[in-house]
Design a protein around this motif. Structure first.
Motif, PDB file in Angstrom:
ATOM      1  N   THR A  18     -20.278 -41.573  -2.625  1.00 44.30           N
ATOM      2  CA  THR A  18     -20.739 -42.057  -1.022  1.00 44.30           C
ATOM      3  C   THR A  18     -21.833 -42.225  -1.274  1.00 44.30           C
ATOM      4  OG1 THR A  18     -21.237 -40.397   0.039  1.00 44.30           O
ATOM      5  CG2 THR A  18     -18.965 -41.013   0.603  1.00 44.30           C
ATOM      6  N   PRO A  19     -22.731 -43.616  -0.661  1.00 42.54           N
ATOM      7  CA  PRO A  19     -24.329 -44.358  -0.756  1.00 42.54           C
ATOM      8  C   PRO A  19     -25.099 -42.825   0.117  1.00 42.54           C
ATOM      9  CG  PRO A  19     -22.822 -46.440  -0.180  1.00 42.54           C
ATOM     10  CD  PRO A  19     -21.766 -44.529  -0.273  1.00 42.54           C
ATOM     11  N   LEU A  20     -25.808 -43.337  -0.367  1.00 42.73           N
ATOM     12  CA  LEU A  20     -27.198 -41.947   0.136  1.00 42.73           C
ATOM     13  C   LEU A  20     -27.507 -42.619   1.272  1.00 42.73           C
ATOM     14  CD1 LEU A  20     -28.492 -41.191  -3.232  1.00 42.73           C
ATOM     15  CD2 LEU A  20     -26.718 -39.757  -1.613  1.00 42.73           C
ATOM     16  N   TYR A  21     -26.878 -43.204   2.180  1.00 48.12           N
ATOM     17  CA  TYR A  21     -28.132 -43.636   3.618  1.00 48.12           C
ATOM     18  C   TYR A  21     -27.210 -43.453   4.137  1.00 48.12           C
ATOM     19  CZ  TYR A  21     -24.851 -47.863   2.376  1.00 48.12           C
ATOM     20  OH  TYR A  21     -24.009 -48.672   1.961  1.00 48.12           O
ATOM     21  N   PHE A 765     -18.072 -46.701  -7.554  1.00 51.58           N
ATOM     22  CA  PHE A 765     -19.087 -45.938  -8.809  1.00 51.58           C
ATOM     23  C   PHE A 765     -17.957 -45.447  -9.997  1.00 51.58           C
ATOM     24  CE2 PHE A 765     -16.640 -43.622  -6.082  1.00 51.58           C
ATOM     25  CZ  PHE A 765     -17.377 -42.110  -7.087  1.00 51.58           C
ATOM     26  N   ASN A 766     -17.006 -46.346  -9.915  1.00 50.89           N
ATOM     27  CA  ASN A 766     -16.048 -44.871 -11.493  1.00 50.89           C
ATOM     28  C   ASN A 766     -14.853 -46.161 -11.825  1.00 50.89           C
ATOM     29  OD1 ASN A 766     -14.275 -44.199  -9.555  1.00 50.89           O
ATOM     30  ND2 ASN A 766     -14.615 -42.568  -9.069  1.00 50.89           N
ATOM     31  N   ASP A 767     -14.020 -45.718 -12.314  1.00 45.32           N
ATOM     32  CA  ASP A 767     -12.836 -46.633 -12.325  1.00 45.32           C
ATOM     33  C   ASP A 767     -13.530 -47.139 -13.719  1.00 45.32           C
ATOM     34  OD1 ASP A 767      -9.897 -46.751 -13.275  1.00 45.32           O
ATOM     35  OD2 ASP A 767      -9.729 -47.615 -10.894  1.00 45.32           O
ATOM     36  N   ALA A 768     -14.103 -47.320 -14.704  1.00 44.10           N
ATOM     37  CA  ALA A 768     -14.564 -48.768 -15.504  1.00 44.10           C
ATOM     38  C   ALA A 768     -14.669 -47.608 -16.783  1.00 44.10           C
ATOM     39  CB  ALA A 768     -15.811 -48.665 -14.903  1.00 44.10           C
ATOM     40  N   ILE A 769     -13.859 -47.317 -17.762  1.00 38.93           N
ATOM     41  CA  ILE A 769     -13.896 -46.544 -18.808  1.00 38.93           C
ATOM     42  C   ILE A 769     -13.130 -47.808 -19.332  1.00 38.93           C
ATOM     43  CG2 ILE A 769     -12.415 -45.448 -20.186  1.00 38.93           C
ATOM     44  CD1 ILE A 769     -12.274 -43.096 -17.719  1.00 38.93           C
ATOM     45  N   VAL A 770     -13.951 -47.911 -20.903  1.00 39.41           N
ATOM     46  CA  VAL A 770     -13.666 -49.165 -21.635  1.00 39.41           C
ATOM     47  C   VAL A 770     -13.702 -48.054 -23.521  1.00 39.41           C
ATOM     48  CG1 VAL A 770     -14.668 -50.826 -21.077  1.00 39.41           C
ATOM     49  CG2 VAL A 770     -16.076 -49.397 -21.995  1.00 39.41           C
ATOM     50  N   ILE A 771     -12.834 -48.631 -24.165  1.00 42.79           N
ATOM     51  CA  ILE A 771     -12.535 -48.143 -25.376  1.00 42.79           C
ATOM     52  C   ILE A 771     -12.785 -49.344 -26.179  1.00 42.79           C
ATOM     53  CG2 ILE A 771     -10.000 -48.133 -24.916  1.00 42.79           C
ATOM     54  CD1 ILE A 771      -9.935 -45.655 -26.567  1.00 42.79           C
ATOM     55  N   SER A 772     -12.943 -48.349 -27.989  1.00 40.61           N
ATOM     56  CA  SER A 772     -13.557 -49.027 -28.556  1.00 40.61           C
ATOM     57  C   SER A 772     -11.798 -50.229 -29.201  1.00 40.61           C
ATOM     58  CB  SER A 772     -13.267 -48.704 -30.171  1.00 40.61           C
ATOM     59  OG  SER A 772     -12.487 -47.171 -30.499  1.00 40.61           O
ATOM     60  N   ASN A 773     -11.455 -51.179 -29.474  1.00 41.00           N
ATOM     61  CA  ASN A 773     -10.727 -52.120 -29.730  1.00 41.00           C
ATOM     62  C   ASN A 773      -9.754 -51.464 -31.523  1.00 41.00           C
ATOM     63  OD1 ASN A 773     -12.449 -52.945 -31.957  1.00 41.00           O
ATOM     64  ND2 ASN A 773     -11.705 -54.799 -32.290  1.00 41.00           N
ATOM     65  N   ARG A 774     -10.362 -50.660 -32.563  1.00 38.13           N
ATOM     66  CA  ARG A 774      -9.596 -49.857 -33.364  1.00 38.13           C
ATOM     67  C   ARG A 774     -11.120 -48.605 -33.890  1.00 38.13           C
ATOM     68  NH1 ARG A 774     -13.189 -49.495 -37.572  1.00 38.13           N
ATOM     69  NH2 ARG A 774     -14.875 -51.455 -37.990  1.00 38.13           N
ATOM     70  N   PRO A 775      -9.488 -47.442 -34.310  1.00 31.93           N
ATOM     71  CA  PRO A 775     -10.269 -46.447 -34.385  1.00 31.93           C
ATOM     72  C   PRO A 775     -11.621 -46.500 -35.160  1.00 31.93           C
ATOM     73  CG  PRO A 775      -7.861 -46.332 -35.075  1.00 31.93           C
ATOM     74  CD  PRO A 775      -8.060 -47.809 -34.657  1.00 31.93           C
ATOM     75  N   LEU A 776     -12.531 -45.559 -35.013  1.00 31.88           N
ATOM     76  CA  LEU A 776     -13.682 -45.358 -35.524  1.00 31.88           C
ATOM     77  C   LEU A 776     -13.464 -44.863 -37.227  1.00 31.88           C
ATOM     78  CD1 LEU A 776     -16.599 -43.569 -32.778  1.00 31.88           C
ATOM     79  CD2 LEU A 776     -15.598 -45.976 -33.838  1.00 31.88           C
ATOM     80  N   ARG A 777     -14.083 -45.209 -37.740  1.00 32.64           N
ATOM     81  CA  ARG A 777     -13.655 -44.847 -39.643  1.00 32.64           C
ATOM     82  C   ARG A 777     -15.225 -43.294 -39.914  1.00 32.64           C
ATOM     83  NH1 ARG A 777     -14.356 -50.198 -40.428  1.00 32.64           N
ATOM     84  NH2 ARG A 777     -12.645 -51.406 -40.711  1.00 32.64           N
ATOM     85  N   ARG A 792     -28.131 -46.922  -6.974  1.00 28.84           N
ATOM     86  CA  ARG A 792     -27.047 -46.543  -5.273  1.00 28.84           C
ATOM     87  C   ARG A 792     -26.694 -45.106  -6.331  1.00 28.84           C
ATOM     88  NH1 ARG A 792     -25.400 -49.104  -1.147  1.00 28.84           N
ATOM     89  NH2 ARG A 792     -23.435 -48.841  -0.190  1.00 28.84           N
ATOM     90  N   TRP A 793     -26.288 -44.670  -7.361  1.00 22.90           N
ATOM     91  CA  TRP A 793     -25.344 -43.467  -7.347  1.00 22.90           C
ATOM     92  C   TRP A 793     -26.697 -42.002  -8.091  1.00 22.90           C
ATOM     93  CZ3 TRP A 793     -21.061 -44.834  -4.374  1.00 22.90           C
ATOM     94  CH2 TRP A 793     -20.980 -45.932  -4.491  1.00 22.90           C
ATOM     95  N   SER A 794     -25.680 -41.416  -7.865  1.00 22.59           N
ATOM     96  CA  SER A 794     -25.921 -40.353  -9.042  1.00 22.59           C
ATOM     97  C   SER A 794     -25.035 -39.936 -10.369  1.00 22.59           C
ATOM     98  CB  SER A 794     -26.447 -38.602  -8.381  1.00 22.59           C
ATOM     99  OG  SER A 794     -24.593 -38.990  -7.856  1.00 22.59           O
ATOM    100  N   GLY A 795     -26.007 -39.937 -11.002  1.00 19.48           N
ATOM    101  CA  GLY A 795     -24.816 -39.683 -12.588  1.00 19.48           C
ATOM    102  C   GLY A 795     -25.142 -41.050 -13.179  1.00 19.48           C
ATOM    103  N   ASP A 891     -17.961 -44.555 -20.882  1.00 19.64           N
ATOM    104  CA  ASP A 891     -17.465 -44.687 -18.702  1.00 19.64           C
ATOM    105  C   ASP A 891     -18.814 -44.764 -18.038  1.00 19.64           C
ATOM    106  OD1 ASP A 891     -16.222 -44.246 -16.480  1.00 19.64           O
ATOM    107  OD2 ASP A 891     -15.897 -42.516 -17.142  1.00 19.64           O
ATOM    108  N   LEU A 892     -18.693 -46.488 -18.140  1.00 16.36           N
ATOM    109  CA  LEU A 892     -19.727 -46.682 -16.805  1.00 16.36           C
ATOM    110  C   LEU A 892     -19.640 -46.581 -15.629  1.00 16.36           C
ATOM    111  CD1 LEU A 892     -19.435 -51.001 -17.985  1.00 16.36           C
ATOM    112  CD2 LEU A 892     -20.649 -48.775 -18.983  1.00 16.36           C
ATOM    113  N   TYR A 893     -20.469 -44.983 -15.847  1.00 17.55           N
ATOM    114  CA  TYR A 893     -20.306 -44.580 -14.435  1.00 17.55           C
ATOM    115  C   TYR A 893     -21.464 -44.231 -13.536  1.00 17.55           C
ATOM    116  CZ  TYR A 893     -19.267 -39.809 -11.374  1.00 17.55           C
ATOM    117  OH  TYR A 893     -18.732 -39.497 -10.602  1.00 17.55           O
ATOM    118  N   GLY A 894     -21.576 -44.575 -12.037  1.00 17.17           N
ATOM    119  CA  GLY A 894     -22.375 -43.946 -11.419  1.00 17.17           C
ATOM    120  C   GLY A 894     -23.614 -45.210 -11.465  1.00 17.17           C
ATOM    121  N   GLN A 895     -24.541 -45.132 -12.071  1.00 20.28           N
ATOM    122  CA  GLN A 895     -25.797 -45.930 -12.141  1.00 20.28           C
ATOM    123  C   GLN A 895     -25.660 -47.312 -13.401  1.00 20.28           C
ATOM    124  OE1 GLN A 895     -29.377 -43.930 -12.889  1.00 20.28           O
ATOM    125  NE2 GLN A 895     -29.488 -42.811 -10.334  1.00 20.28           N
TER     126      GLN A 895
END
Length: 1583
Positions: A18-21, A765-777, A792-795, A891-895
């Motif tokens: 939640t916002p800190l104000y 502030f969350n629910d923004a996970i992204v993943i590579s289009n193929r496995p890493l070698r 606005r956020w922590s983390g 994970d594009l989380y928080g800040q």
């Protein structure tokens, strides 16, 4: 998110933030007979208000009550069960996995509260009855976590529910109140609501209620917090989450107040009088109660007006009426004509029988033009005005609305938006409630765009709805919560000068005015559309014949052009001849371009019908219904909504194509050369027209035929990852790694799969996970760069790998929620499957900033490595299954909001692929591209260079081995060397650090370079030797990191200059942490090959300004040549000043040019002072000018920058900050691009530059803009500066005259012995949360600190105290004066935040601060930056003892153990000396003070309290200079550890609040812990 209080944080992360104000709590008041509706309101104040109950008017019997004695469910007022009452509700037996029920299902506790913060979900056993309040009491809390109890309702059946970890994870019809926010199905719907649940303590009661009409209400300790949500289903269960600090609750009975109030809400319509009304106007336009749409009869309206006319009713929403009228007042009507009230703003002149209002001196003043109606508005009465006169000098224009304030009693503000209660105003195209924006886009019209003759009206409907009208067109409901008694109000602001009330509401006359500003209204606006005829819609997409002034349509409507493209760069807007269908691609080909201008084609969509639209000069000037792609950003209504999006249109060439499409789901997508750039906007309405702006270089474009269009990708929402060979994105990187099109709900993939961002970053502030289009070698690096963050956020960002295929992954809120096959780095914690494996890993992701790079790589052995800015942080974890494929996950989380894949992504060195390294052995060569570092040719006399300056050898002796880096060390750049040879016959080892000493000056030094770097003191030098940190040879810190004495052959040592102006030392790639702070901006690396170390080699490379992967190249761009790279690596010469420069004759209207157009003078006012240099600024040429004259009567000062468009025909605004096209502006210490701030804390504060300062601008060969101050380069201010560009200067405020410095004009300070200016000065430190920007001053001593008499007086008093100088920071600039003139000159804010979590503190205005050295013996000295700031008033006698301790020690330095001594009338005292006139004495042994008082230290976040005389005792002294008597006080500024103190109500009574920011309940802090404080400064106030 919850954080453990102990250092052993296990990396837990909450799923709701939640916002800190602060937020306001509801409050009710009483109105008399004229009021029938009971309204719930919110306090308009910024902080929390204690909820209050409104007392009902007493009847003849003295104590009538609304609901009699009846109570909901038969509960007794005491909370117990009365006879025949229903039993208390119980909790459902199915709960979260850590919950244990007791007391027959009435009590719930969360197990393992010290280790777990969630999985504490409980629900009611039965659905809630309508009107029943489900109430729980908080029984137990712990301090290990942040966050606390959450409560709400859900339509999910507990018997079938799969319990999530927290209540905010409930979907499918769930409403949860968390902190101050209301969430529906995990998404925030209301961010400022009720009382903060996180602040409740043990014993507090919280209840949730679903009323009979479907409203959700929160109850806290018997007080109703108002409507949290509406439309709640009939069958819902109560939800309580024992989250964070809350570990145990018990179901209790609702209070009597809750019962009565719940009944009252259901029965309010039956009550004839004595109803409640709000005593504060609601701060939100959300419906707060069930009566927002209740019809009021004409009888009641007339009764209100009768009460007004009879002076029986004087309504002010600031306080409840003192004498409410009785019921049954006879209805009377008032037929008074609606006029302007005689009392009005100070500049208003009324005429025409008070029907016309005009603002005096409209060219000199822009405000103080408020007028109000002479009486309240009746229901459905139209209050309409006509705009009679406008001026074009100011920005902004008329504002109109309603207010509850009686004009007879109102003290008129300068503007109505300054009024913080009882006011609803329409401003621009938005709605402001009590001065705060509540609806940004209320209507398609903007009041700022109206012309003379236009009409504006408003009416308050009988159902409390407020409507605004523009030229007779109803703009819809602005709010449903209009109070019963309101006055019309008009603010003649800015451009608006004169208006007249219109009584003859001629509808056709008003509609006649619409032909100039008619909009094509969207279907969802709810207003009637304009009938454009019954002709069939044309099938083929063509350009509309109505186009921009400088544009023409040819080729049967298929081609648009600017015929005179070399003469004009704008007015080239063209629109499609019909709206676009869903999924229809509108694509144009660029036929012709000119290279005279900056900028190029722009494309987008608009809701405006081209038939009626007055076309603007550029489409980005249109403030409604428009979405445009410009450059590589996306703008909505003239405001940037995406900074980094897709290919840069400014880089396109003739033959390239651009397109736009709106999909059925309302998303907008753009194409470049047929390649989808990803979603650019959401919720775009249907029936939109395509727009092309032939701007700048773009001269002609043709609509592409259907045969030319590429097939539309199946899934445009995520961008097309299959890149064509000719696409702009296909050549961006050698790696095919991209972000996958599957991702979290809040994530967006753009830029051909290379960029990921989190949409709605300030509400999600969350629910923004992204993943590579193929496995890493194996051995392949996946690296991203952080491009955008919010505070606005922590983390912040989390990164790692997972063995779960994207197609099989159900994306959670955060990646650390996954409990299998996932390895993540969160902060400093390594987590596997959601559990912490390891703490204190070598880097902290939460501390990274914009521009930081993060990479991850799995080796062939199954080790996971992280790279920060190209530096390997070592093995994070081992044992990743080699047989499983792993994907990179972010994970594009928080800040963290936006990241892009860099060009460094790809295969790494073979040594890493086979993982032949240990945790402490990292690769020598970093993956960041760049040029190898070199040593400077200036060195100690015993040094010889080899390998083209990459190896240094001490050929004889044990000293004279000083070497420097070739160039200044850039921010976040690492300079690293490897030890090649040792000579064991000597002791000692290498010394390493940073210095402001210029290596070029070494040959000119009188004695040459010293034998040891410890003696290099002519400039400021920060040095690490052994385990000691020294500054100019003076010891600053001991026991720092690993000892340099222990380094051997092959060991690596590096130095890093961080963005926070700190110096870090790295040993074998491991960061030892900050060695020094407050390091200057322009520094060189210095090493001393001393003692055992005889030879070192450079193993690091210089950083490029930006990774190539973040900038898509042009389709026709050539590859980077080796010759260009070599040229960049060569040391550059000092840029030559430009010649033949002069100011352009086109300038601001208050400018007078003289001296052959080399001097510009502002001759009047404080603005309209923009001047532009006539000639373009050549690359690598320095333009300089000198500040000739400053006028101290104004505040602020000049600003400067460059503009990419020709200034010859530019219509200059009042100030440079209003320039919004291809403009880069340096103002104060911030940088603006097109009026939007892009950076701050850059260089000096231009407002502090004195007369004689020489400022300069230079654009380097890479297109980067540099600021020079007195010949010193302050670094890169901005990038991607177009060529050509023109320098402009805004002579604003204090700055009244400047002169261009030519080759014949002597630069101020040129005679100085230091040819580079005062190179020994440092960039100012962070003091009190303020960045003190110190300007490089010329020889004339005009430093404001040195000319402040108050500062000098305080310094003389400090000298009388005879305190040792070693206690204070030696640099005089660290003593800061906060007298009125000094702090206003710096532009200080009154309040700042500090610590983790951030907490407000006030600046010590009226005091003078002398910085103290931090006691190096204190273990907490290095971490105190995360502590809170506070003040401690003390007596004179306690100062020395406190300084000796280095902290505030309970029982010895507390003011509670001192007593003031009465001052001698003659100015002396028995114990005084040296002119001092005060003293102290210790508390006597038989004092009545308790031991409890003696063992505590009193603190306060403001000196308005801590500086009171009972705390900071006054002493008399005689000024040795003036021989006058003065009174003085002393106090300490201290850092206090969060959690070590208790916030208490003030112990000293005060007749009124001492500080408006801090309430009496939070103004006093008390601590008893030793080691909880660190002394930061000594404060002195003299009267």
């Amino acid at each position: 998110m919850p954080l453990l209080a102990s250092p052993a944080f296990l990396g837990a992360r909450r799923t709701s933030m939640t916002p800190l104000y602060g937020h306001a709590c509801p409050s009710s008041g009483v109105l008399g007979a004229a009021m029938l509706a009971t309204l719930g309101g919110k306090n308009a104040a910024g902080g929390r208000a204690s909820p209050g109950r409104a007392a009902l008017a007493e009847g003849p019997e003295g104590s009538a009550r609304l609901g009699g004695g009846g109570m909901l469910g038969g509960q007794a007022g005491s909370g117990g069960l009365g006879p025949g009452s229903s039993p208390l509700p119980l909790l459902h037996p199915r709960t979260g996995r850590l919950v244990t029920l007791s007391r027959g299902g009435r009590s719930a506790a969360r197990s393992q509260p010290g280790q777990e913060f969630n999985h504490g979900l409980v629900l009611s056993r039965e659905p809630l009855s309508p009107g029943a309040v489900f109430t729980v009491r908080i029984d137990r809390k712990v301090n290990s976590w942040s966050g606390s109890i959450e409560i709400g309702v859900t339509a999910l059946d507990p018997n079938l529910l799969d319990f999530p970890s927290s209540a905010t994870g409930l979907k499918g019809g769930s409403w949860i109140i968390s902190g101050c926010s209301v969430l529906r199905d995990g998404r925030s719907i209301l961010e400022e609501y009720g009382q903060d649940l996180d602040q409740l303590g043990e014993g507090d009661r919280v209840g949730i209620q679903r009323t009979a009409n479907g409203e959700l209400r929160l109850w806290v300790n018997g007080q109703d917090c108002g409507v949290a949500a509406t439309g709640i289903p009939l069958r819902v269960w109560a939800v309580v989450d024992l989250y964070g600090k809350c570990t145990q609750i018990t179901v209790v009975a609702g209070s009597a107040e809750e019962t009565e109030e719940g009944t009252a809400h259901d029965e309010a319509l039956d009550l004839p009088c004595n109803q409640n009304r709000p005593d504060k106007f609601p701060n939100s336009l959300e419906s707060e109660n069930g009566f927002s749409s209740m019809e009021l009869s004409e009888v009641v309206s007339n009764a209100i007006l009768s009460a007004y006319n009879g002076n029986l009713l004087n309504v002010s929403l600031g306080s409840p009426p003192s004498d409410p009228a009785t019921c049954g007042a006879p209805p009377m009507t008032s037929n008074d004509a609606l006029l302007f009230h005689e009392k009005c703003g100070t500049l208003i002149k009324l005429s025409n029988n008070n029907k016309t209002a005009e603002r005096r001196r409209p060219l000199d003043e822009f405000n103080n033009g408020v007028v109000m109606t002479n009486r309240p508005l009746r229901d459905n009465e139209m209050f309409e005005i006509r705009i009679d006169k406008l001026v074009d000098k100011w920005s902004g224009s008329i504002e109109i609305g309603v207010t509850t304030h009686n004009p007879n009693n109102l003290e008129y503000p300068a503007t109505m938006t300054n009024l913080r209660s009882g006011t609803i105003m329409m401003s621009g195209c938005g709605i402001l409630t009590n001065g705060k924006g509540t609806r940004r886009e209320y209507c398609e019209f903007s009041l700022d765009e109206l012309q003379e003759g236009d009409h504006i009206g408003l009416t308050r409907k009988s159902n409390n709805a407020l409507h605004f009208y523009i030229n007779g067109i109803d703009q819809g409901v602005a709010t449903n919560l209009t109070p019963l008694v309101v006055y019309g109000v008009v603010d003649l602001y800015g451009m608006a000068v004169k208006v007249t009330i219109v009584h003859n509401h001629n509808h056709s006359d008003r509609l006649r005015r619409n032909n100039a500003i008619m909009r094509a209204l969207s279907p969802d606006v709810g207003r009637r559309a304009i009938d454009v005829g019954n002709e069939p819609e044309p099938e083929r997409l063509l350009f509309h014949p109505n186009c921009g002034q400088k544009a023409a349509i040819i080729n049967e409507g298929r081609t648009a052009l600017r015929p005179h493209a070399t003469d004009d760069f704008n007015h080239g807007v063209v629109l499609s001849n019909r709206p676009l269908r869903n999924g229809e691609v509108f694509q144009v080909r660029i036929d012709k371009m000119v290279d005279k201008w900056a900028g190029s084609i722009e494309i987008g969509v608009t809701t405006h019908n081209p038939t009626y639209l007055q076309l603007p000069s550029t489409m980005t000037n249109l403030r409604s219904g428009t979405w445009m792609m410009t450059g590589n950003g996306v703008m909505h209504n003239g405001t940037t909504i995406l900074d980094e999006y897709g290919h840069n249109l400014d880089r396109l060439k003739a033959g390239d194509t651009v397109g736009v499409v709106r999909k059925e789901d309302g998303t907008l997508h753009f194409f470049v050369n047929g390649v989808a750039q990803g979603p650019a906007a959401w919720n775009v309405p249907p029936n939109i027209y395509a727009v092309v702006d032939l701007y700048g270089q773009a001269a002609q474009a043709t609509i592409a035929d259907d045969a030319d269009l590429l097939p539309l990708p199946d899934d445009l929402s995520e961008g097309n990852n299959q890149l064509s060979p000719s696409s702009p994105s296909s050549v961006a990187s050698g790696s095919d790694l991209r972000f996958h099109h599957l991702h979290g709900n809040n994530a967006v993939i753009t830029n051909g799969g290379r960029t990921a961002l989190r949409q709605n970053c300030r509400s999600e502030f969350n629910d923004a996970i992204v993943i590579s289009n193929r496995p890493l070698r194996d051995g392949e690096l996946f690296e991203i760069v952080i491009q955008k963050m919010v505070d606005r956020w922590s983390g912040s960002i989390e990164a790692g790998v997972t063995a779960i295929r994207p197609e099989d992954l159900e994306f959670p809120n955060t990646m650390t929620d996954i409990d299998y096959d996932t390895w993540m780095l969160s902060g400093t914690a390594i987590m596997q499957d959601g559990n912490t494996m390891r703490n204190n890993y070598g880097c902290d992701l939460d501390s990274l900033t914009t521009g930081s790079r993060i990479g991850m790589m799995r080796t062939a052995k199954g080790d996971l490595h992280y790279f920060i800015n190209g530096v390997d942080q070592g093995v994070a974890c081992s044992g990743l299954p080699p047989a499983k494929e792993v994907y990179a996950v972010v994970d594009l989380y928080g800040q963290c909001v936006q990241v892009s894949i860099t060009s460094s992504t790809g295969p790494m060195d073979n040594s890493l692929s086979t993982s032949n390294i240990t945790e402490k052995s990292f690769p020598i060569h970093s993956p960041v591209p760049g040029v190898a570092h070199r040593f400077h040719s200036s060195c100690g006399k015993n040094v010889a260079f080899q390998d083209d300056g990459c190896r240094a050898v001490r050929v004889t002796g044990y000293c004279h081995g000083i070497v420097f880096s070739m160039k200044e060390l850039k921010t976040d750049e690492i300079f690293e060397v490897k030890i090649d040879e040792l000579d064991e016959k000597w002791s000692g080892s290498v010394h390493v650090g940073l210095t402001t000493f210029l290596p070029l000056d070494a040959p000119y030094a009188v004695t040459g370079l010293p034998s040891s770097v410890l003696e290099l003191r002519s400039k400021v030098t920060w040095l690490v030797t052994g385990t000691e940190v020294r500054r100019n040879g003076i010891l600053q810190k001991q026991n720092y990191g690993c000892s340099l004495e222990r380094l051997g052959v092959g060991s690596r040592v590096g130095v890093k200059h961080c963005t926070d102006d700190s110096m870090h030392i790295l040993i074998d790639g491991e960061d030892m942490g900050p060695a020094a702070t407050g390091v200057a901006k322009n520094v060189y690396v210095v090493l001393d090959l001393y003692g055992r170390v005889t030879s070192v080699s450079i193993v690091s490379s210089s950083m490029l300004e930006e990774a190539d992967g973040t900038k898509p190249p042009s389709v026709t761009s050539e590859p980077f040549s080796e010759e260009e790279e070599e040229e960049e690596a060569m040391p550059c010469e000092v840029p030559a000043a430009t010649s033949s420069m002069q100011f352009l004759e086109n300038h601001g209207k208050n400018i007078l040019l003289s001296n052959g157009s080399l001097t510009a003078t502002r001759v009047s006012s404080y603005n309209q002072g923009i001047v532009v240099v006539a000639q373009p600024l050549p690359p690598q040429q320095l333009f300089q000018f000198q500040i000739d004259s400053l006028n101290p009567q104004w505040t602020s000062s000049l600003s400067l920058g460059v503009i990419g468009s020709s200034p010859e025909r530019l219509n200059f605004p009042a100030t440079a900050c209003s320039l919004k096209r291809s403009t880069w502006l340096l103002q104060r210490d911030s940088i603006f691009h097109n009026s939007l701030k892009i950076s701050e804390n850059y260089g000096p504060n231009l407002d502090t530059c004195p007369e004689g300062t020489v400022l300069g601008l230079l654009v380097d060969s890479s297109g980067c803009l540099h600021l020079y101050v007195n010949g010193i380069d302050r670094g890169v201010a901005a990038q991607d500066i177009p060529s050509p560009c023109y320098v402009f200067i805004d002579l604003y405020g204090q700055c009244e005259q400047v002169t261009i410095v030519t080759n014949d004009t002597p630069v101020v300070g040129a005679e100085s012995a230091d040819p580079h200016g005062q190179g020994d000065m440092e960039k100012a430190d962070m003091v009190d949360g303020i960045k003190e920007s110190v300007c490089w001053t010329p020889p004339v001593d005009l430093n404001t600190m040195k000319t402040c008499e108050y500062h000098a007086l305080c310094a003389r008093f400090k000298d009388l105290l005879l305190l040792p100088d070693d206690y204070f920071v030696e640099d005089p600039k660290h003593s800061l004066c906060y007298c009125e003139s000094c702090h206003k000159l710096r532009g200080d804010e009154a309040y700042y935040k500090r610590g983790e979590p951030p907490r407000d503190y006030a600046l010590p205005f009226g005091w003078c601060r002398f910085s103290l050295r931090v006691n190096p013996r204190l273990e907490v000295a290095g971490t105190s930056k995360k502590w809170h700031m506070a003040y401690h008033g003390t007596s004179l006698g306690a100062v020395r003892r406190t300084l000796d301790q280095g902290e505030l020690v309970p029982g010895s330095t507390s003011i509670l153990s001192c007593r003031p001594v009465k001052a001698d009338p003659q100015g002396g005292s028995g114990g005084g000396s040296g002119g001092g006139g005060g003293g102290y004495r210790e508390a006597e042994e038989n004092s009545t003070q308790s031991r409890e008082d003696l063992l505590r230290v009193l603190l306060s976040p403001t000196l308005r309290y801590a500086g009171l005389e009972p705390f900071a005792t006054k002493v008399q002294f005689k000024d040795p200079k003036s021989h006058r008597q003065h009174a003085a006080q002393v106090a300490f500024q201290v850092c206090v550890r969060p959690g070590s103190y208790k916030v208490c109500p003030q112990s000293l009574a005060a007749p009124e609040p001492l500080d408006p920011r801090f309430s009496s309940a939070e103004i006093e802090w008390v601590t008893k812990e030793k080691g909880a404080t660190v002394l930061n400064g000594l404060l002195i106030r003299v009267e």
